[in-house]
Structure formats: structure tokens, C-alpha cells
Scaffold this motif. Structure first.
Motif, PDB file in Angstrom:
ATOM      1  N   GLN A 192      11.519   7.276   3.676  1.00 13.97           N
ATOM      2  CA  GLN A 192      11.843   5.797   3.445  1.00 13.97           C
ATOM      3  C   GLN A 192      12.877   5.384   4.031  1.00 13.97           C
ATOM      4  O   GLN A 192      12.807   3.966   4.787  1.00 13.97           O
ATOM      5  N   SER A 193      13.956   5.952   4.278  1.00 18.04           N
ATOM      6  CA  SER A 193      15.149   5.487   4.979  1.00 18.04           C
ATOM      7  C   SER A 193      14.694   5.344   6.611  1.00 18.04           C
ATOM      8  O   SER A 193      14.985   4.618   7.281  1.00 18.04           O
ATOM      9  N   VAL A 194      13.951   6.496   7.278  1.00 18.02           N
ATOM     10  CA  VAL A 194      13.312   6.413   8.331  1.00 18.02           C
ATOM     11  C   VAL A 194      12.299   5.053   8.721  1.00 18.02           C
ATOM     12  O   VAL A 194      12.532   4.373   9.436  1.00 18.02           O
ATOM     13  N   LEU A 195      11.662   4.701   7.618  1.00 23.57           N
ATOM     14  CA  LEU A 195      10.690   3.843   7.775  1.00 23.57           C
ATOM     15  C   LEU A 195      11.601   2.421   7.781  1.00 23.57           C
ATOM     16  O   LEU A 195      11.344   1.399   8.341  1.00 23.57           O
ATOM     17  N   LEU A 211       0.929  -1.183  -0.003  1.00 27.33           N
ATOM     18  CA  LEU A 211      -0.012   0.139   0.174  1.00 27.33           C
ATOM     19  C   LEU A 211       0.896   1.153   0.028  1.00 27.33           C
ATOM     20  O   LEU A 211       1.887   1.268   0.589  1.00 27.33           O
ATOM     21  N   LYS A 212       0.443   2.365  -0.743  1.00 25.21           N
ATOM     22  CA  LYS A 212       1.095   3.378  -0.892  1.00 25.21           C
ATOM     23  C   LYS A 212       0.705   4.359   0.481  1.00 25.21           C
ATOM     24  O   LYS A 212      -0.342   4.433   1.160  1.00 25.21           O
ATOM     25  N   VAL A 213       1.951   4.700   1.098  1.00 20.71           N
ATOM     26  CA  VAL A 213       1.805   5.667   2.319  1.00 20.71           C
ATOM     27  C   VAL A 213       2.147   7.036   2.197  1.00 20.71           C
ATOM     28  O   VAL A 213       1.904   7.876   3.151  1.00 20.71           O
ATOM     29  N   PHE A 214       2.944   7.323   1.188  1.00 22.27           N
ATOM     30  CA  PHE A 214       3.490   8.772   1.061  1.00 22.27           C
ATOM     31  C   PHE A 214       3.921   8.951  -0.600  1.00 22.27           C
ATOM     32  O   PHE A 214       4.244   8.029  -1.274  1.00 22.27           O
ATOM     33  N   ASN A 226      13.095   1.508  10.828  1.00 18.62           N
ATOM     34  CA  ASN A 226      11.991   0.845  11.990  1.00 18.62           C
ATOM     35  C   ASN A 226      11.607  -0.242  11.718  1.00 18.62           C
ATOM     36  O   ASN A 226      10.557  -0.741  11.820  1.00 18.62           O
ATOM     37  N   ASP A 227      12.418  -0.874  10.689  1.00 20.93           N
ATOM     38  CA  ASP A 227      11.971  -2.465  10.420  1.00 20.93           C
ATOM     39  C   ASP A 227      10.630  -2.365   9.514  1.00 20.93           C
ATOM     40  O   ASP A 227       9.993  -3.513   9.629  1.00 20.93           O
ATOM     41  N   ILE A 228      10.428  -1.404   8.607  1.00 19.48           N
ATOM     42  CA  ILE A 228       9.355  -1.665   7.927  1.00 19.48           C
ATOM     43  C   ILE A 228       9.923  -1.657   6.311  1.00 19.48           C
ATOM     44  O   ILE A 228      10.496  -0.559   6.141  1.00 19.48           O
ATOM     45  N   GLN A 229       9.695  -2.647   5.781  1.00 20.02           N
ATOM     46  CA  GLN A 229       9.992  -2.913   4.461  1.00 20.02           C
ATOM     47  C   GLN A 229       9.146  -2.038   3.254  1.00 20.02           C
ATOM     48  O   GLN A 229       7.816  -1.985   3.388  1.00 20.02           O
TER      49      GLN A 229
END
Length: 75
Positions: A17-20, A2-5, A23-26
Motif C-alpha cells: 500500500q505504501s508503494v502504491l 477494486l481489490k488489487v491485493f 506512486n500517486d495511486i490512492q
């Protein structure tokens, strides 16, 4: 997935994207190099976007992005 941003500022999209990812979010970045087609293609086809691969992580990803945006605006 799903698109988030999305944003035309590729550096901002890359930062989020780097922050996500930290935080272990692929994630997957769509249209990373698409801005070169701006003007020839519809903007929705070239705007850089962050997509989260695991739908269960979408709420956490959105919360992190909102937190980053609030930090930028000083809220």
C-alpha cells in the motif's frame, strides 16, 4: 474501487500500500484490524486487502505489485 491485493501478512499489505501511495495511486486498506476475528469469522472477512480507489489506476497498481513480488522472488 477494486481489490488489487490481499494477504494475511499485514506488514506486506502495508508495504505494498505504501508503494502504491508513493506512486500517486490512492488506496484503501480493508480489514486492517480484522485478523483478531480470525477463527470466529470467515477468513475472507478478515484478510487484509488493498483496494484502489480510481479504477483507471488498477492496471498500474497490479503491475507495481507484480514487480514487487518478482523482486522478492528474484525473478
Amino acid at each position: 474501487m477494486l481489490k488489487v491485493f490481499e494477504d494475511f501478512d499485514i506488514t506486506l499489505v502495508g508495504y505494498y500500500q505504501s508503494v502504491l501511495e508513493a506512486n500517486d495511486i490512492q488506496t484503501f486498506m480493508k480489514n486492517q484490524f480484522g485478523t483478531g476475528g480470525l477463527g470466529d469469522l470467515p477468513f475472507v472477512e478478515v484478510i487484509p486487502q488493498i483496494w484502489v480507489l480510481n479504477e483507471a489506476e488498477v492496471p498500474r497498481a497490479i503491475a507495481l505489485i507484480k514487480e514487487l513480488q518478482d523482486d522478492e522472488t528474484g525473478s
